[in-house]
Design a protein around this motif. Structure first.
Motif, PDB file in Angstrom:
ATOM      1  N   TYR A  18       3.153 -44.517  -2.994  1.00 42.56           N
ATOM      2  CA  TYR A  18       2.277 -45.385  -2.213  1.00 42.56           C
ATOM      3  C   TYR A  18       2.657 -46.841  -2.437  1.00 42.56           C
ATOM      4  O   TYR A  18       3.201 -47.196  -3.492  1.00 42.56           O
ATOM      5  CB  TYR A  18       0.820 -45.226  -2.656  1.00 42.56           C
ATOM      6  CG  TYR A  18       0.268 -43.830  -2.617  1.00 42.56           C
ATOM      7  CD1 TYR A  18      -0.524 -43.396  -1.553  1.00 42.56           C
ATOM      8  CD2 TYR A  18       0.500 -42.934  -3.664  1.00 42.56           C
ATOM      9  CE1 TYR A  18      -1.064 -42.118  -1.531  1.00 42.56           C
ATOM     10  CE2 TYR A  18      -0.037 -41.654  -3.649  1.00 42.56           C
ATOM     11  CZ  TYR A  18      -0.816 -41.241  -2.585  1.00 42.56           C
ATOM     12  OH  TYR A  18      -1.349 -39.988  -2.583  1.00 42.56           O
ATOM     13  N   GLY A  22      -2.263 -48.359  -1.071  1.00 45.08           N
ATOM     14  CA  GLY A  22      -2.542 -46.937  -0.919  1.00 45.08           C
ATOM     15  C   GLY A  22      -1.905 -46.288   0.289  1.00 45.08           C
ATOM     16  O   GLY A  22      -2.176 -45.120   0.581  1.00 45.08           O
ATOM     17  N   LYS A  23      -1.015 -46.994   0.990  1.00 47.79           N
ATOM     18  CA  LYS A  23      -0.317 -46.417   2.141  1.00 47.79           C
ATOM     19  C   LYS A  23       0.835 -45.552   1.647  1.00 47.79           C
ATOM     20  O   LYS A  23       1.619 -45.959   0.791  1.00 47.79           O
ATOM     21  CB  LYS A  23       0.209 -47.526   3.050  1.00 47.79           C
ATOM     22  CG  LYS A  23       0.961 -47.003   4.272  1.00 47.79           C
ATOM     23  CD  LYS A  23       1.519 -48.153   5.102  1.00 47.79           C
ATOM     24  CE  LYS A  23       2.330 -47.635   6.279  1.00 47.79           C
ATOM     25  NZ  LYS A  23       2.913 -48.753   7.076  1.00 47.79           N
ATOM     26  N   VAL A  24       0.959 -44.343   2.196  1.00 44.78           N
ATOM     27  CA  VAL A  24       2.028 -43.432   1.810  1.00 44.78           C
ATOM     28  C   VAL A  24       3.362 -43.939   2.354  1.00 44.78           C
ATOM     29  O   VAL A  24       3.492 -44.213   3.549  1.00 44.78           O
ATOM     30  CB  VAL A  24       1.763 -42.003   2.327  1.00 44.78           C
ATOM     31  CG1 VAL A  24       2.951 -41.092   2.031  1.00 44.78           C
ATOM     32  CG2 VAL A  24       0.493 -41.441   1.713  1.00 44.78           C
ATOM     33  N   SER A 431      -7.547 -40.093   2.584  1.00 40.48           N
ATOM     34  CA  SER A 431      -6.412 -39.469   1.905  1.00 40.48           C
ATOM     35  C   SER A 431      -6.583 -37.954   1.832  1.00 40.48           C
ATOM     36  O   SER A 431      -7.652 -37.450   1.520  1.00 40.48           O
ATOM     37  CB  SER A 431      -6.257 -40.028   0.488  1.00 40.48           C
ATOM     38  OG  SER A 431      -5.237 -39.340  -0.209  1.00 40.48           O
ATOM     39  N   GLU A 433      -4.352 -36.254  -0.117  1.00 44.80           N
ATOM     40  CA  GLU A 433      -3.730 -35.947  -1.409  1.00 44.80           C
ATOM     41  C   GLU A 433      -4.421 -36.754  -2.498  1.00 44.80           C
ATOM     42  O   GLU A 433      -3.868 -37.701  -3.060  1.00 44.80           O
ATOM     43  CB  GLU A 433      -2.221 -36.268  -1.367  1.00 44.80           C
ATOM     44  CG  GLU A 433      -1.442 -35.481  -0.347  1.00 44.80           C
ATOM     45  CD  GLU A 433      -1.318 -34.004  -0.727  1.00 44.80           C
ATOM     46  OE1 GLU A 433      -1.647 -33.651  -1.878  1.00 44.80           O
ATOM     47  OE2 GLU A 433      -0.891 -33.208   0.129  1.00 44.80           O
ATOM     48  N   THR A 434      -5.655 -36.384  -2.795  1.00 47.43           N
ATOM     49  CA  THR A 434      -6.449 -37.199  -3.714  1.00 47.43           C
ATOM     50  C   THR A 434      -5.953 -37.119  -5.158  1.00 47.43           C
ATOM     51  O   THR A 434      -6.160 -38.049  -5.938  1.00 47.43           O
ATOM     52  CB  THR A 434      -7.929 -36.785  -3.655  1.00 47.43           C
ATOM     53  OG1 THR A 434      -8.040 -35.374  -3.886  1.00 47.43           O
ATOM     54  CG2 THR A 434      -8.520 -37.112  -2.280  1.00 47.43           C
ATOM     55  N   LEU A 437      -3.164 -39.580  -5.340  1.00 53.37           N
ATOM     56  CA  LEU A 437      -3.729 -40.917  -5.172  1.00 53.37           C
ATOM     57  C   LEU A 437      -4.423 -41.368  -6.457  1.00 53.37           C
ATOM     58  O   LEU A 437      -4.337 -42.538  -6.833  1.00 53.37           O
ATOM     59  CB  LEU A 437      -4.716 -40.941  -4.007  1.00 53.37           C
ATOM     60  CG  LEU A 437      -5.291 -42.323  -3.650  1.00 53.37           C
ATOM     61  CD1 LEU A 437      -4.184 -43.282  -3.233  1.00 53.37           C
ATOM     62  CD2 LEU A 437      -6.345 -42.216  -2.547  1.00 53.37           C
TER      63      LEU A 437
END
Length: 494
Positions: A18, A22-24, A431, A433-434, A437
């Motif tokens: 990320y 928090g952007k993938v 999200s 995929e917590t 993250l």
């Protein structure tokens, strides 16, 4: 700067990178085999290592940004035993492996379940590590030969940095960790023939372990200066990645099973917690502790209903190219029913964990429609979680919001029902995929991108949908929940 979260699970591993917001920006994953039969369930540490290195190398070669820091989330209680040359000595037992039952009962007879609870925060059970480690020591020579014993979280950290630190949340899954002193309990470990020196040093999540060793950085094409950070047990990291940082909020993962995590003010009465199978385990967030509520038959029960009692409808949906669950949700909108379902179809979670129980369907008449039964199944899951929550409230827990994640959280009908049954706001997060993250947040704070974990979660975790209680349904659900409690008291032991 970029930050990575690596999730090492029972069936596979995945990494997500990320940016600081928090952007993938990159992701990769691999799967591995599960071995065993007749109640034995195992994974191979060498195979896991190979697949983890494969995703790390893919990341090193393909990620468009340099990674500043990474943390690892991993499955619990499973251990990796290495000899003095760093070779794996055996496969790892995973959750659901039936070995350790007799050893757990011996532990209770020898120490007492309250003492185990007071030290470890866990109701004594073979699902946790210690009974399985005792079994290993009695039936193999692995423990005696092991120079080092790891969980998968600290194993990966060690392979990358050469240093040995493990999170409090992973260590607690051993059922041999003192959650108050935050250190290994030497007496409990000793019952399995393990010394504290064989284990990694416990540290809070977010502690910097070190940077990637030069030869490992060259092998995996990772930045040599990349920090490797203490992560945590996968469920704890996922709760944090969902935004659980407030004692007045619950986090509910909806999948094959359903878990709701709540922040505890303190342990509470050990006897009460044992009687209702409540845990008290270190959280990745500061010095806080989590307890969990479980409903064991959620997604699996819905699938069973589709394939058996609703098989005809499911076939019609398939022929039309329509999703069965979406079809049924349309049929139950605005519906009320007197049908009640206890969802313990083969196993039950809190407040009476049991792997040999039966479910109940009642209130049927010759006029009952299929959608009424389906609605009652969904209601039963919500009522069962509410029943456990009402009991845990006696420990000082009080929530005003539930954050829902997982496959079940894609259903607006299910989420609105939870808001109505609990009488609180229910939300989802953007999200998917917590777990990774949560690791990203730990890494970013360790690198100085944010001043605190609370600040990081507040800025990175984004709400997707909000559901509020429908006042017009309050009387219906209050009346039906009271009937559910009486039915549970009568039938749950059968």
């Amino acid at each position: 700067m970029a930050y990575a979260g690596l999730d090492v699970g029972t069936s596979g591993c995945k990494i997500v990178v990320y940016d600081a917001a928090g952007k993938v920006i990159f992701q990769a994953g691999e799967t591995y085999r599960e071995y065993g039969e007749d109640g034995c369930r195992e994974i191979d540490p060498e195979e896991v290592r190979e697949k983890v290195f494969k995703v790390l190398k893919a990341t090193g070669e393909g990620c468009p940004e340099r990674i500043a820091a990474m943390a690892v989330a991993s499955l619990g209680e499973s251990i990796v035993c290495l000899d003095e040359n760093g070779r794996s000595l055996c496969r790892s037992m995973v959750t659901g492996d039936r070995r350790g039952g007799d050893e757990c009962r011996e532990l209770i007879r020898k120490l007492g379940d309250e003492r185990i609870m007071e030290i470890t925060g866990l109701p004594a059970s073979e699902m946790y590590g210690l009974p399985k480690y005792i079994w290993m020591n009695r039936n193999t020579d692995v423990i005696r030969k092991a120079a080092q014993i790891f969980f998968y979280e600290d194993y990966i950290g060690y392979l990358l940095t050469g240093k040995r630190l493990v999170s409090d949340s992973s260590a607690s899954r051993s059922m041999a960790f003192d959650i108050h002193k935050k250190e290994w309990d030497r007496e409990l470990l000793g019952l399995a023939g393990i010394t504290a020196e064989q284990m990694s040093e416990p540290k809070p999540a977010g502690t910097v372990i070190g940077t990637v060793r030069k030869e490992r950085a060259e092998e995996l094409h990772l930045p040599e200066e990349m920090k490797v950070v203490v992560g945590g047990h996968d469920q704890s990291c996922a709760a944090f990645g969902s935004g659980l940082n407030d004692p007045h909020v619950g986090e509910c993962g909806m999948g094959t099973c359903e878990f709701m995590f709540l922040i505890l003010p303190d342990m509470g009465d050990p006897r009460y917690m044992i009687d209702h199978d409540f845990t008290c385990v270190p959280y990745v967030l500061g010095n806080r502790y989590l307890t969990s509520l479980e409903v064991t038959t959620c997604g699996v029960l819905k699938n069973w209903c589709r394939d058996t009692i609703f098989g005809g409808i499911a076939k019609e949906c398939e022929e039309r190219g329509e999703n069965f669950f979406a079809h049924m949700e349309e049929r139950i909108r605005g519906l009320f029913t007197e049908v009640l379902v206890l969802p313990q179809f083969g196993s039950s979670g809190n407040p009476d964990i049991n792997c040999n129980v039966s479910g109940t369907v009642t209130g049927l008449t010759i006029h009952t429609k299929p959608e009424e039964i389906y609605l009652a199944v969904l209601e039963g899951m919500a009522f069962q979680m509410k029943l456990s929550y009402d009991l845990v409230r006696k420990l000082g827990v009080e929530i005003g919001k539930i954050i829902c994640t997982g496959g079940g959280a894609r259903s607006d009908v299910t989420l609105q029902m939870r808001a109505d049954v609990f009488g609180v706001e229910v939300t989802t997060v953007q999200s998917k995929e917590t777990g990774t993250l949560g690791c990203m947040l730990l890494s970013a704070v360790a690198d100085g991108a944010y001043g605190s974990l609370e600040e990081a979660a507040g800025r990175v975790v984004k709400t997707a949908k909000v559901f509020r209680p429908d006042a017009s349904k309050r009387a219906y659900y209050e009346r039906k929940y009271e009937k559910y409690k009486k039915l549970y008291e009568t039938m749950h032991l059968f």
